[in-house]
Design an enzyme around this catalytic site. Structure first.
Site, mmCIF file in Angstrom:
data_model
loop_
_atom_site.group_PDB
_atom_site.id
_atom_site.type_symbol
_atom_site.label_atom_id
_atom_site.label_comp_id
_atom_site.label_asym_id
_atom_site.label_seq_id
_atom_site.Cartn_x
_atom_site.Cartn_y
_atom_site.Cartn_z
ATOM 1 N N GLY A 36 0.829 -1.217 0.000
ATOM 2 C CA GLY A 36 0.000 0.000 0.000
ATOM 3 C C GLY A 36 0.856 1.257 0.000
ATOM 4 N N GLY A 37 2.081 1.118 -0.478
ATOM 5 C CA GLY A 37 3.037 2.225 -0.379
ATOM 6 C C GLY A 37 2.802 3.364 -1.354
ATOM 7 N N ALA A 52 -1.248 -1.690 3.208
ATOM 8 C CA ALA A 52 -2.336 -1.885 2.232
ATOM 9 C C ALA A 52 -3.611 -2.252 2.974
ATOM 10 C CB ALA A 52 -1.962 -3.016 1.270
ATOM 11 N N TYR A 101 -15.346 -2.805 9.263
ATOM 12 C CA TYR A 101 -13.969 -2.344 9.150
ATOM 13 C C TYR A 101 -13.190 -2.628 10.436
ATOM 14 C CZ TYR A 101 -10.043 0.890 9.044
ATOM 15 O OH TYR A 101 -8.789 1.442 9.121
ATOM 16 N N GLY A 118 0.838 5.103 3.288
ATOM 17 C CA GLY A 118 1.943 4.269 2.811
ATOM 18 C C GLY A 118 3.029 5.072 2.108
HETATM 19 C C1 UD1 Z 1 -11.801 7.240 11.753
HETATM 20 C C2 UD1 Z 1 -11.633 6.408 10.529
HETATM 21 C C3 UD1 Z 1 -11.360 4.998 10.874
HETATM 22 C C4 UD1 Z 1 -10.149 4.940 11.774
HETATM 23 C C5 UD1 Z 1 -10.419 5.787 13.002
HETATM 24 C C6 UD1 Z 1 -9.193 5.797 13.882
HETATM 25 C C7 UD1 Z 1 -12.787 6.940 8.496
HETATM 26 C C8 UD1 Z 1 -14.091 7.026 7.796
HETATM 27 N N1 UD1 Z 1 -12.828 6.498 9.730
HETATM 28 O O1 UD1 Z 1 -12.999 6.882 12.412
HETATM 29 O O2 UD1 Z 1 -11.088 4.285 9.713
HETATM 30 O O3 UD1 Z 1 -9.879 3.655 12.159
HETATM 31 O O4 UD1 Z 1 -10.689 7.104 12.590
HETATM 32 O O5 UD1 Z 1 -9.477 6.466 15.062
HETATM 33 O O6 UD1 Z 1 -11.742 7.244 7.979
HETATM 34 N N2 UD1 Z 1 -18.314 13.837 11.030
HETATM 35 C C9 UD1 Z 1 -18.847 15.105 10.863
HETATM 36 N N3 UD1 Z 1 -19.125 15.529 9.585
HETATM 37 C C10 UD1 Z 1 -18.902 14.760 8.481
HETATM 38 C C11 UD1 Z 1 -18.353 13.470 8.653
HETATM 39 C C12 UD1 Z 1 -18.069 13.040 9.944
HETATM 40 O O7 UD1 Z 1 -19.059 15.845 11.821
HETATM 41 O O8 UD1 Z 1 -19.168 15.231 7.368
HETATM 42 C C13 UD1 Z 1 -18.019 13.374 12.392
HETATM 43 C C14 UD1 Z 1 -18.559 11.998 12.678
HETATM 44 O O9 UD1 Z 1 -19.895 12.056 13.097
HETATM 45 C C15 UD1 Z 1 -17.626 11.518 13.779
HETATM 46 C C16 UD1 Z 1 -16.304 12.243 13.475
HETATM 47 O O10 UD1 Z 1 -16.630 13.269 12.572
HETATM 48 O O11 UD1 Z 1 -18.100 11.946 15.021
HETATM 49 C C17 UD1 Z 1 -15.230 11.370 12.895
HETATM 50 O O12 UD1 Z 1 -15.733 10.699 11.776
HETATM 51 P P1 UD1 Z 1 -14.815 9.841 10.791
HETATM 52 O O13 UD1 Z 1 -13.554 10.540 10.480
HETATM 53 O O14 UD1 Z 1 -15.673 9.448 9.653
HETATM 54 O O15 UD1 Z 1 -14.582 8.480 11.573
HETATM 55 P P2 UD1 Z 1 -13.951 8.004 12.954
HETATM 56 O O16 UD1 Z 1 -15.053 7.403 13.717
HETATM 57 O O17 UD1 Z 1 -13.169 9.031 13.675
#
Ligand code: UD1
Length: 344
Positions: free
Chosen positions: A7-8, A75, A178, A13
């Site tokens: 996944g580099g 990856a 996930y 990555g």
């Molecule tokens: C994220 C990652 C996850 C990773 C984790 C590590 C994603 C989608 N999720 O999860 O893979 O393992 O961090 O800690 O990459 N929000 C808003 N507005 C938006 C979208 C989201 O306010 O338009 C809020 C959501 O309600 C949530 C927060 O932002 O409270 C974070 O959301 P998000 O980045 O999607 O996922 P995580 O739960 O932090």
């Protein structure tokens, strides 16, 4: 060392590959260039031995492992996904891919692995109730969220809780596909390490952001979604009341953690939280980014996603104590850079 970065060519990555190169290692990259996150030829320094191939393909992996001393396994298919139709792809990329890689590493006698883990394995995390002490709240009821009550309640008395920082010993509580695949990856790596006497290090990343983050898709993290909105002249839409906490960690710090983890001594699997230890609310992050971008101001919508956890914050103490890593990019400087940094 000669190190294979799977996944580099991706967001994290590619930063890991560059940091390893800068630390004096020889770097080979294996990347499937999945169309969901890649368009065109990826940016990678010319010194990197770049190969297009999928970690689910035993022949591609065996070939990429020739003369390699260690593997940095980045990856993965990330994000929350859309619905259960995504589940086979998550399990395929993340778990089947890891199993194919581990089997090939055993055959090639490559005994050192760093894994891109995730904080998502902890679920809702660690809370304290004034009356019941340390508790693990279940998923928040839809009725609470609909009425604008976003904080999880004590399972014993229903009272408000104080969120705390999760340590690596906390019981895993994966709450979506996930998360389940990221936890299974660790278990597979642990089984491999026990069988071959290898060293496996899982870096449980917090919310990573920084240059080359992919633009917003259903699989993107909130930092990319807000950044993409700002670029299009739209206000970042902050869900819930904006008080949900995350630890936003810059991709350069993640890359440094990977370099440190490759030098870890000792057999078996060991996991490390990777975060700054200084969580911010999603509302604060939106405000910092919008400010640095020059607007538009964020809007707090009160919308919610049922699968979301309220606060995810973990302690990076183990990584600091055992491997001497510390987050170096301050939140304000990192967000100011990210506000105008190129996305992919
Ligand atoms: C994220 C990652 C996850 C990773 C984790 C590590 C994603 C989608 N999720 O999860 O893979 O393992 O961090 O800690 O990459 N929000 C808003 N507005 C938006 C979208 C989201 O306010 O338009 C809020 C959501 O309600 C949530 C927060 O932002 O409270 C974070 O959301 P998000 O980045 O999607 O996922 P995580 O739960 O932090």
């Amino acid at each position: 060392m000669r190190i294979l970065v799977t996944g580099g060519a991706g967001f994290i990555g590619s930063h890991v590959a560059e940091a390893l190169l800068a630390a004096g290692h020889e770097v080979r990259v294996l990347d499937a260039l999945l169309p969901a996150v890649h368009r065109g030829t990826p940016y990678l320094p010319a010194e990197i031995d770049f190969r297009v191939g999928d970690v689910r393909d035993p022949a591609a992996v065996a070939d990429a492992l020739r003369s390699v001393d260690a593997v940095s396994h980045q990856a993965a298919m990330v994000g929350l996904g859309l619905d259960l139709d995504d589940a086979p792809d998550y399990v395929g990329c993340n778990d089947l891919g890891t199993a194919v890689l581990l089997a090939a590493m055993a055959r090639a006698e490559v005994g050192r692995l760093v894994l891109a883990g995730s904080m998502v394995v902890y679920g809702e995390g660690h809370y304290t109730c004034g009356e019941h002490g340390r508790v693990v709240p279940g998923p928040r009821p839809a009725a609470d969220l609909e009425s604008g009550r976003f904080e999880p309640r004590c399972p014993g008395c229903g009272q408000d809780l104080t969120p705390g920082q999760v340590a690596e010993e906390a019981a895993p509580d994966p709450r979506n596909v996930y998360a389940a695949t990221k936890l299974a990856q660790e278990h597979l790596a642990g089984a491999w390490a026990r069988t071959v006497g290898g060293t496996a290090t899982s870096l449980r990343y917090h919310n990573v952001y920084g240059p080359r983050m992919p633009r917003d898709t259903p699989y993107s993290g909130v930092a990319s979604i807000f950044r993409s909105a700002l670029e299009a002249g739209r206000a970042p839409r902050v869900f819930e009341d904006g008080g949900q906490r995350r630890d936003f960690v810059h991709v350069a710090d993640i890359a440094r953690a990977n370099v440190a983890a490759l030098g870890r001594d000792g057999a078996g699997l060991r996991a490390y939280n990777v975060g700054t230890g200084r969580p911010r609310t999603v509302g604060q992050m939106a405000a910092a980014l919008a400010d640095a971008h020059g607007g538009p101001e964020p809007v707090v919508t009160g919308q919610f996603r049922l699968g979301d956890v309220r606060h995810i914050t973990a302690s990076p103490a183990r990584l600091q104590d055992e491997l001497g890593w510390r987050a170096e990019v301050p939140f304000e400087a990192g967000m100011a850079e990210f506000a105008t940094a190129p996305l992919r």
